[in-house]
Design a protein around this motif. Structure first.
Motif, PDB file in Angstrom:
ATOM      1  N   LYS A  26      17.002  27.152 -61.446  1.00 41.93           N
ATOM      2  CA  LYS A  26      16.100  26.897 -62.918  1.00 41.93           C
ATOM      3  C   LYS A  26      15.928  26.935 -64.296  1.00 41.93           C
TER       4      LYS A  26
ATOM      5  N   HIS B 246       7.319  29.398 -66.145  1.00 43.86           N
ATOM      6  CA  HIS B 246       8.198  28.831 -65.033  1.00 43.86           C
ATOM      7  C   HIS B 246      10.023  28.826 -64.847  1.00 43.86           C
TER       8      HIS B 246
ATOM      9  N   GLN C 293      18.129  26.792 -55.431  1.00 45.46           N
ATOM     10  CA  GLN C 293      17.344  26.680 -55.754  1.00 45.46           C
ATOM     11  C   GLN C 293      17.637  27.774 -57.076  1.00 45.46           C
TER      12      GLN C 293
ATOM     13  N   ASP D  81      12.032  21.636 -61.089  1.00 43.38           N
ATOM     14  CA  ASP D  81      12.808  22.605 -60.061  1.00 43.38           C
ATOM     15  C   ASP D  81      14.407  21.929 -59.777  1.00 43.38           C
TER      16      ASP D  81
ATOM     17  N   HIS E 248       7.006  18.971 -62.108  1.00 48.03           N
ATOM     18  CA  HIS E 248       5.806  19.338 -61.971  1.00 48.03           C
ATOM     19  C   HIS E 248       5.209  19.264 -63.244  1.00 48.03           C
TER      20      HIS E 248
ATOM     21  N   GLY F 129       6.412  33.184 -54.674  1.00 53.07           N
ATOM     22  CA  GLY F 129       6.069  32.198 -55.400  1.00 53.07           C
ATOM     23  C   GLY F 129       6.691  32.485 -56.251  1.00 53.07           C
ATOM     24  N   ALA F 130       7.149  30.896 -57.070  1.00 55.62           N
ATOM     25  CA  ALA F 130       8.342  30.895 -58.384  1.00 55.62           C
ATOM     26  C   ALA F 130       9.512  31.539 -57.931  1.00 55.62           C
TER      27      ALA F 130
ATOM     28  N   TRP G 179       2.231  22.012 -57.269  1.00 57.68           N
ATOM     29  CA  TRP G 179       2.486  22.435 -56.331  1.00 57.68           C
ATOM     30  C   TRP G 179       1.155  22.631 -55.212  1.00 57.68           C
TER      31      TRP G 179
ATOM     32  N   GLU H 285       5.168  23.010 -49.638  1.00 57.07           N
ATOM     33  CA  GLU H 285       6.837  23.323 -50.258  1.00 57.07           C
ATOM     34  C   GLU H 285       7.712  22.953 -48.476  1.00 57.07           C
TER      35      GLU H 285
ATOM     36  N   LYS I  23       5.663  17.001 -52.219  1.00 61.73           N
ATOM     37  CA  LYS I  23       5.487  18.347 -53.329  1.00 61.73           C
ATOM     38  C   LYS I  23       4.696  18.961 -54.352  1.00 61.73           C
TER      39      LYS I  23
HETATM   40  C1  GAL Z   1       7.701  27.451 -58.828  1.00 59.28           C
HETATM   41  C2  GAL Z   1       8.498  26.646 -58.633  1.00 59.28           C
HETATM   42  C3  GAL Z   1       7.453  25.085 -57.575  1.00 59.28           C
HETATM   43  C4  GAL Z   1       6.617  26.383 -56.744  1.00 59.28           C
HETATM   44  C5  GAL Z   1       6.095  27.545 -57.418  1.00 59.28           C
HETATM   45  C6  GAL Z   1       5.756  28.137 -56.179  1.00 59.28           C
HETATM   46  O1  GAL Z   1       8.496  28.044 -59.463  1.00 59.28           O
HETATM   47  O2  GAL Z   1       8.709  25.603 -59.595  1.00 59.28           O
HETATM   48  O3  GAL Z   1       8.359  24.274 -57.253  1.00 59.28           O
HETATM   49  O4  GAL Z   1       7.543  26.530 -55.605  1.00 59.28           O
HETATM   50  O5  GAL Z   1       7.096  27.995 -57.775  1.00 59.28           O
HETATM   51  O6  GAL Z   1       6.633  28.591 -55.353  1.00 59.28           O
END
Ligand code: GAL
Length: 418
Positions: A89, A376, A87, A300, A140, A64-65, A267, A38, A336
């Motif tokens: 979403k 996500h 960032q 993302d 992703h 994460g996430a 990722w 990342e 990524k």
């Molecule tokens: C997700 C994101 C990814 C990755 C993942 C883990 O939600 O869309 O880009 O970073 O988390 O952190």
């Protein structure tokens, strides 16, 4: 005297530097991209902005996430001091836009011709009342299993395509003294594996009914009971240190050959790439059993907050423009693990897994099999998602029966909708 001159020169050069930076514009960027892959990917955006003379102020919040990052964003916004870009979403984009705090990016979108280049399913998430308020970065795919071929070879196991084959492989890997499934016990990671099982066991229609429409009878159905049964069975093949483990540490277990497989979005491929590993040789990406024709997608994106300073505005617009530029789409997504979100990008720099992802994305878009990821933030509202996360994590970390879990899921979702 000499010393005084030196400090004057130093002070002057600081002023010059400051003046240059101010003229060029600074963007403070909130994100949660802190793992090896990342960080390598986001670094490319920083470089490109700096090449245009802008300054990047990093506001990275690990986790994460992005749950921690979203908490940090809210507290900064509440104190009237949001970052320039963040960032954010899915439906949360709409929620921020509804507050009237986002910059309208239509001028960049028109100049750069975003509308015909970005798939409608993605553009719809980025727009509020028909105006672009967010920039998509990538696509992703969630429904992957990352496998170490050496672990399978040592265990005499073969790559699974069905759930029966999956559990047969787990048995062999466990008997050979290795960990079958590398797992990170955090609610979002549990939900990530679980939604792939929903797609694998129930198929596209069931996924859409449950994870997108949040239809209560489907959530309480026998198919959902089966989903929970499989999820519970998988736990038997994880190790005792799984609770709380970060996703990238679970990926590292597969990279090092301590574990055979990991359920995770691509990722995870960024971690293999950062470790210098090559797909088809050092590792393989299989679709989760039953999901070969499915594509659970996760996009993302960045929102930009309204700023007064003219130079900061310029830097923001430059960032938006660069994100969808072909050069960035290549270098970012190669690092990524994702695929470009806009059309017209050369395939050549991408590895075999990315190429398969691109083909499957296009094919599933044609057949109507694209599934927005619930875990996500691509599907249901934050409230419904929260309710689903609670039931999934309570089930996984207790002895709740699969039947009870399905019932509870339907009830929790019903309440969250009210
Ligand atoms: C997700 C994101 C990814 C990755 C993942 C883990 O939600 O869309 O880009 O970073 O988390 O952190």
């Amino acid at each position: 005297m000499k010393r005084t001159m030196k400090s004057v020169i130093a002070a002057l050069s600081m002023i010059a530097l400051f003046a240059f930076n101010a003229a060029a514009g600074e963007v403070e960027v909130l994100h949660w991209w802190t793992s090896g892959g990342e960080a390598a990917a986001v670094q490319e955006l920083k470089k490109m902005l700096q090449n245009e003379g802008h300054t990047w102020k990093d506001f990275a919040v690990a986790g994460g996430a992005g749950a921690n990052a979203m908490t940090a964003l809210k507290s900064r916004a509440v104190s009237g001091n949001p970052p320039t870009a963040a960032q954010v979403k899915g439906p949360q984009i709409q929620e921020w836009a509804d507050l009237g705090v986002l910059t309208n990016l239509d001028d960049v979108a028109q100049a750069e011709n975003w509308d015909p280049l970005v798939p409608k399913v993605v553009a719809d998430i980025m727009k509020f009342n028909g105006q672009w308020v967010a920039v998509p970065v990538n696509v992703h795919r969630i429904n992957w299993m990352w496998c170490n071929p050496e672990v399978f070879r040592k265990a005499g196991a073969k790559y699974p395509q069905t759930w029966d084959e999956f559990f047969a492989a787990c048995e062999k890997i466990q008997k050979a003294g290795m960990i079958p499934v590398a797992f990170g016990g955090q609610p979002w990671q549990e939900a990530t594996a679980w939604e792939s099982i929903v797609a694998g066991v129930g198929g596209t229609d069931f996924y859409i009914k449950t994870m997108v429409r949040a239809d209560e009878p489907s959530l309480a159905s026998d198919t959902m009971v089966k989903v929970f049964e499989i999820f519970r069975k998988i736990k038997k093949y994880t190790d005792k240190n799984a609770p709380g483990r970060d996703w990238n540490l679970a990926t590292a277990m597969v990279i090092k050959g301590e574990a055979g497989m990991q359920f995770m979005g691509d990722w995870a491929k960024g971690e293999f790439t950062a470790a210098g590993k090559v797909p088809g040789k050092d590792y393989d990406a299989l679709t989760v059993p039953g999901t070969a024709d499915a594509f659970l997608f996760n996009v993302d994106s960045f929102i930009m907050f309204e700023v007064k300073d003219a130079e900061a505005k310029k830097a923001q617009k430059a960032m938006a423009r660069l994100i969808l530029s072909p050069d960035f789409q290549i270098v970012f997504n190669v690092n990524k693990g994702s695929i470009p979100v806009r059309s017209g990008i050369a395939e050549e720099p991408f590895d075999a897994v990315a190429l398969k992802s691109m083909q499957d994305f296009a094919a599933t878009a044609r057949t109507g099999g694209l599934m927005p990821s619930m875990a996500h933030e691509m599907a249901v509202s934050p409230a419904v998602r929260g309710a689903m996360f609670d039931v999934v994590t309570n089930f996984y970390n207790s002895s709740m029966s699969p039947q009870d879990a399905a019932q509870k899921l339907a009830m929790a979702v019903k309440e969250a909708k009210m």
